[in-house]
Design a protein around this motif. Structure first.
Motif, PDB file in Angstrom:
ATOM      1  N   GLU A 135      -6.928  -5.173  -2.513  1.00 50.77           N
ATOM      2  CA  GLU A 135      -6.273  -4.414  -3.582  1.00 50.77           C
ATOM      3  C   GLU A 135      -5.550  -3.208  -2.994  1.00 50.77           C
ATOM      4  O   GLU A 135      -6.076  -2.511  -2.121  1.00 50.77           O
ATOM      5  CB  GLU A 135      -7.314  -3.955  -4.601  1.00 50.77           C
ATOM      6  CG  GLU A 135      -6.724  -3.168  -5.755  1.00 50.77           C
ATOM      7  CD  GLU A 135      -7.784  -2.727  -6.769  1.00 50.77           C
ATOM      8  OE1 GLU A 135      -7.526  -1.763  -7.502  1.00 50.77           O
ATOM      9  OE2 GLU A 135      -8.867  -3.356  -6.783  1.00 50.77           O
ATOM     10  N   ASP A 136      -4.315  -3.017  -3.472  1.00 49.74           N
ATOM     11  CA  ASP A 136      -3.550  -1.837  -3.043  1.00 49.74           C
ATOM     12  C   ASP A 136      -2.979  -1.156  -4.271  1.00 49.74           C
ATOM     13  O   ASP A 136      -3.008  -1.710  -5.388  1.00 49.74           O
ATOM     14  CB  ASP A 136      -2.437  -2.240  -2.069  1.00 49.74           C
ATOM     15  CG  ASP A 136      -1.441  -3.220  -2.680  1.00 49.74           C
ATOM     16  OD1 ASP A 136      -0.667  -2.797  -3.566  1.00 49.74           O
ATOM     17  OD2 ASP A 136      -1.432  -4.408  -2.290  1.00 49.74           O
ATOM     18  N   ASP A 137      -2.462   0.043  -4.082  1.00 51.60           N
ATOM     19  CA  ASP A 137      -1.936   0.821  -5.209  1.00 51.60           C
ATOM     20  C   ASP A 137      -0.422   0.716  -5.318  1.00 51.60           C
ATOM     21  O   ASP A 137       0.218   1.547  -5.968  1.00 51.60           O
ATOM     22  CB  ASP A 137      -2.345   2.286  -5.069  1.00 51.60           C
ATOM     23  CG  ASP A 137      -1.837   2.909  -3.774  1.00 51.60           C
ATOM     24  OD1 ASP A 137      -1.380   2.139  -2.889  1.00 51.60           O
ATOM     25  OD2 ASP A 137      -1.906   4.140  -3.634  1.00 51.60           O
TER      26      ASP A 137
ATOM     27  N   THR B 145       0.819  -1.208   0.000  1.00 46.92           N
ATOM     28  CA  THR B 145       0.000   0.000   0.000  1.00 46.92           C
ATOM     29  C   THR B 145       0.857   1.263   0.000  1.00 46.92           C
ATOM     30  O   THR B 145       1.801   1.402   0.803  1.00 46.92           O
ATOM     31  CB  THR B 145      -0.935   0.008   1.222  1.00 46.92           C
ATOM     32  OG1 THR B 145      -1.755  -1.156   1.171  1.00 46.92           O
ATOM     33  CG2 THR B 145      -1.796   1.244   1.222  1.00 46.92           C
TER      34      THR B 145
ATOM     35  N   ARG C  24      -3.590   3.822  -1.033  1.00 50.12           N
ATOM     36  CA  ARG C  24      -4.954   3.277  -1.112  1.00 50.12           C
ATOM     37  C   ARG C  24      -4.932   1.771  -0.826  1.00 50.12           C
ATOM     38  O   ARG C  24      -4.064   1.046  -1.307  1.00 50.12           O
ATOM     39  CB  ARG C  24      -5.531   3.523  -2.507  1.00 50.12           C
ATOM     40  CG  ARG C  24      -6.932   2.955  -2.719  1.00 50.12           C
ATOM     41  CD  ARG C  24      -7.456   3.352  -4.101  1.00 50.12           C
ATOM     42  NE  ARG C  24      -6.561   2.920  -5.170  1.00 50.12           N
ATOM     43  CZ  ARG C  24      -6.601   1.696  -5.716  1.00 50.12           C
ATOM     44  NH1 ARG C  24      -7.492   0.809  -5.292  1.00 50.12           N
ATOM     45  NH2 ARG C  24      -5.758   1.374  -6.683  1.00 50.12           N
TER      46      ARG C  24
ATOM     47  N   LYS D 228      -0.153   0.551 -11.159  1.00 53.41           N
ATOM     48  CA  LYS D 228      -0.504   1.174  -9.883  1.00 53.41           C
ATOM     49  C   LYS D 228      -1.557   0.393  -9.112  1.00 53.41           C
ATOM     50  O   LYS D 228      -2.160   0.930  -8.187  1.00 53.41           O
ATOM     51  CB  LYS D 228      -1.023   2.611 -10.145  1.00 53.41           C
ATOM     52  CG  LYS D 228       0.022   3.547 -10.699  1.00 53.41           C
ATOM     53  CD  LYS D 228       1.177   3.766  -9.713  1.00 53.41           C
ATOM     54  CE  LYS D 228       2.210   4.750 -10.254  1.00 53.41           C
ATOM     55  NZ  LYS D 228       3.300   4.978  -9.284  1.00 53.41           N
ATOM     56  N   SER D 229      -1.752  -0.847  -9.432  1.00 57.82           N
ATOM     57  CA  SER D 229      -2.790  -1.618  -8.747  1.00 57.82           C
ATOM     58  C   SER D 229      -2.409  -3.089  -8.734  1.00 57.82           C
ATOM     59  O   SER D 229      -1.981  -3.637  -9.755  1.00 57.82           O
ATOM     60  CB  SER D 229      -4.149  -1.435  -9.440  1.00 57.82           C
ATOM     61  OG  SER D 229      -5.127  -2.219  -8.805  1.00 57.82           O
TER      62      SER D 229
END
Length: 467
Positions: free
Chosen positions: A397-399, A377, A380, A451-452
């Protein structure tokens, strides 16, 4: 699993029994064929001996005395009777009271009768003109005034017909023995296969067992297999005790280490680093970081031991995956989390149910969320629960940059790190994968873009009545 060479080449019990039964049936068939040949030969000799004796008696009865001399007018019926054996040749000789040949072959001989058996009909083996023959001798007593004494009729017959009959009868008996032996062998194989079914059921029951299931084997088997099943259960009981001792040791060690680690972390926090120089602060931060990693690893070891223990002993039941994920979300998000990180939890209104253990699933989700907070993370973190017609899903889910696809398989291994530039490693994904595998699910990854990154826990949807 590695098997020793002796076990690889050891023949099966079915093959052993098949070989032994075939050997017994082969010996029995050979004995029966030999007996059939003996009885066929005896039967052929009796049949043709009766014809031979009958012909000799007819010839003896046809003898008469005419004009003071022995007269031999042999009946054609006697030769017709012997003619039933078309392949054989007939030789005969009529001997008067003086031992002279009246008619027939002069060189046809027969063993002389004993004194007490002059009027008997005798059968014997012999050789005439280089051929094996069967010889019948009939004796008749004449009491005519001009001719008084014993006269003899000797009839010899070759053995071709009786040998052919012996072969035919033996062949028929052999065919019958072979057919019956084949049927007996096939029936024995079916009986053996049926009798060995309990062994196959026992083997299948042991093969189907989960590697973590060390409970006693409960399969109905015949009395002969009771010692084998008892030995398996005794061994599994001893192995279960060893595993319990090992898990207890891991749990106790983790618990005993966690207490001083907590105190050590508190003491390090109290020290502060304001009065330290730059080098001292670097060492202080490194000690603080390593202490945190050690505390986290200790907690994971304790969690792993607990998960393994519950997988062997806890009965699965229908649970709400939303409730489990929400409790895991609250337990995994620390109070001191960075306020700049946006953290959210999404769940559907219709709560999907799965068949599982709530505590183990909560630990799995906690480890996945904790791993995302520590290693993924940036700004987000999203935790979602969703479902479709077959499965229910928990997505974290993280960014952050996530794990590259080539490292997904390694990430689920024990004590593997998901980032090559970090020295930390743990059991987070390994614990999660063991839990979802025990529940019939899977642990997967999905990278949407740079980014995810998403970790997905997939579990079979429970469609029965919810509690």
């Amino acid at each position: 699993m590695n098997w020793c060479p002796a076990m690889q080449h050891e023949p099966s019990l079915f093959a052993r029994l098949a070989r032994r039964i075939s050997l017994v049936l082969g010996i029995g068939a050979a004995l029966l064929v030999s007996a059939a040949w003996y009885y066929a030969e005896t039967a052929a000799d009796k049949a043709y001996d009766r014809l031979l004796v009958g012909a000799a008696l007819q010839m003896a009865e046809s003898l008469s005395v005419e004009r003071g001399a022995l007269s031999a007018r042999l009946p054609t019926s006697a030769f017709e009777l012997l003619g039933l054996a078309e392949r054989d040749r007939i030789f005969y000789r009529v001997i008067d009271t003086n031992g002279k040949t009246v008619t027939g072959y002069d060189d046809l001989q027969s063993p002389a009768p004993s004194d007490g058996a002059r009027d008997a009909v005798s059968i014997s083996e012999g050789i005439y003109k280089g051929e094996a023959v069967r010889i019948a001798r009939a004796t008749r007593v004449l009491a005519d005034p001009s001719v008084t004494g014993h006269v003899y009729v000797i009839v010899a017959q070759t053995n071709e017909a009786r040998s052919a009959l012996t072969r035919e009868l033996t062949l028929r008996a052999t065919i019958l023995v072979v057919v019956m032996s084949f049927l007996a062998f096939a029936g024995a194989m079916l009986a053996i296969r049926y009798a060995l079914q309990p062994v196959e059921r026992l083997g299948a029951a042991v093969r189907r067992r989960d590697p973590h299931d060390l409970t006693p084997v409960s399969v109905g088997v015949p009395r002969e297999l009771d010692p084998f099943v008892s030995s398996i259960n005794h061994f599994m009981g001893r192995l279960n005790e060893r595993v319990d001792l090992l898990q207890r040791f891991i749990a106790d060690a983790a618990h005993q280490i966690r207490t001083p680690l907590t105190a050590l972390s508190a003491q390090i926090d109290l020290l502060g680093h304001d009065k330290l120089d730059k080098t001292g602060r670097q060492h202080f931060e490194r000690v603080q970081q390593r202490t945190g990693e050690l505390a986290r690893l200790t907690n994971q070891l304790l969690s792993h031991a607990m998960v393994i223990h519950r997988a062997d002993s806890i009965q699965l039941e229908p649970i709400s995956l939303v409730d489990v994920a929400r409790r895991a979300y609250r337990a995994a998000i620390p109070i001191t989390v960075d306020p700049d990180i946006v953290i959210s939890f999404e769940a559907p209104d219709d709560r999907p149910f799965v068949l599982g253990d709530a505590v183990s699933l909560r630990e799995a989700i906690v480890n996945v969320i904790d791993n995302a907070l520590r290693h993924g993370t940036d700004q987000r973190l999203e935790v979602r629960v969703r479902s479709d017609a077959l499965d229910a899903y928990v997505e974290v889910e993280d960014d952050g940059p996530g794990i590259p696809p080539e490292g997904w398989e390694k990430a689920t291994q024990r004590f593997a790190t998901s980032k090559s530039h970090e020295g930390s490693s743990g059991l987070g994904f390994a614990i999660a994968q063991e839990v979802v595998n025990a529940h019939g699910g899977t642990l997967g990854f999905r990278a949407r873009d740079e980014k995810s990154f998403t970790v997905i826990l997939t579990l079979p949807l429970y469609k029965g009545p919810a509690k």
